[in-house]
Scaffold this active site. Structure first.
Site: not given
Ligand code: AMP
Length: 110
Positions: A3, A29, A45, A86, A92, A97, A99, A101
């Protein structure tokens, strides 16, 4: 586990880290979609939102509040920012893991 975000969390691969505490890591990013594009992850994780349940309420709340704190730290709170999870193929999602944005730095179009 293979990962990418675990490897960043474990410092096995480099990332441009913006903030870190006991539970969460925030980094830039690698392929930014806005002038400010940060990724907020739990260091441990966890799968995506679709894999979580009521046991994970504190985790999810903590992740969002961490994003709010980082927005303030990087100076985008006043102008605003977008937080995105997402989830799954149609969104997409590339990395499973958990996350969040954080996008900011210009008016964002949908
Ligand atoms: P998602 O589509 O929600 O799974 O988003 C994964 C994000 O992670 C994408 O925006 C990628 O550009 C970003 N990403 C992938 N690998 C790295 C990396 N090594 N360092 C920083 N960001 C990454």
């Amino acid at each position: 586990m293979d990962c990418v975000f675990c490897k960043i969390s474990n410092k096995e691969i480099p990332a441009d880290i913006v903030a870190e505490d006991r539970e969460f890591l925030v980094f830039k990013d690698i392929n930014p979609k806005a002038p400010v594009h940060l990724i907020i992850i739990p260091k441990t994780h966890f799968g995506p939102v679709s894999a979580l349940g009521s046991d994970n309420e504190n985790l999810l709340g903590g992740l969002i509040l961490k994003a709010k704190d980082v927005a303030s730290t990087v100076g985008v709170s006043e102008n605003g920012y977008r937080l995105i999870f997402n989830v799954g193929r149609d969104a997409g999602m590339e990395i499973d893991h958990l996350h969040l944005h954080l996008l900011a730095g210009k008016p964002l179009k949908f």
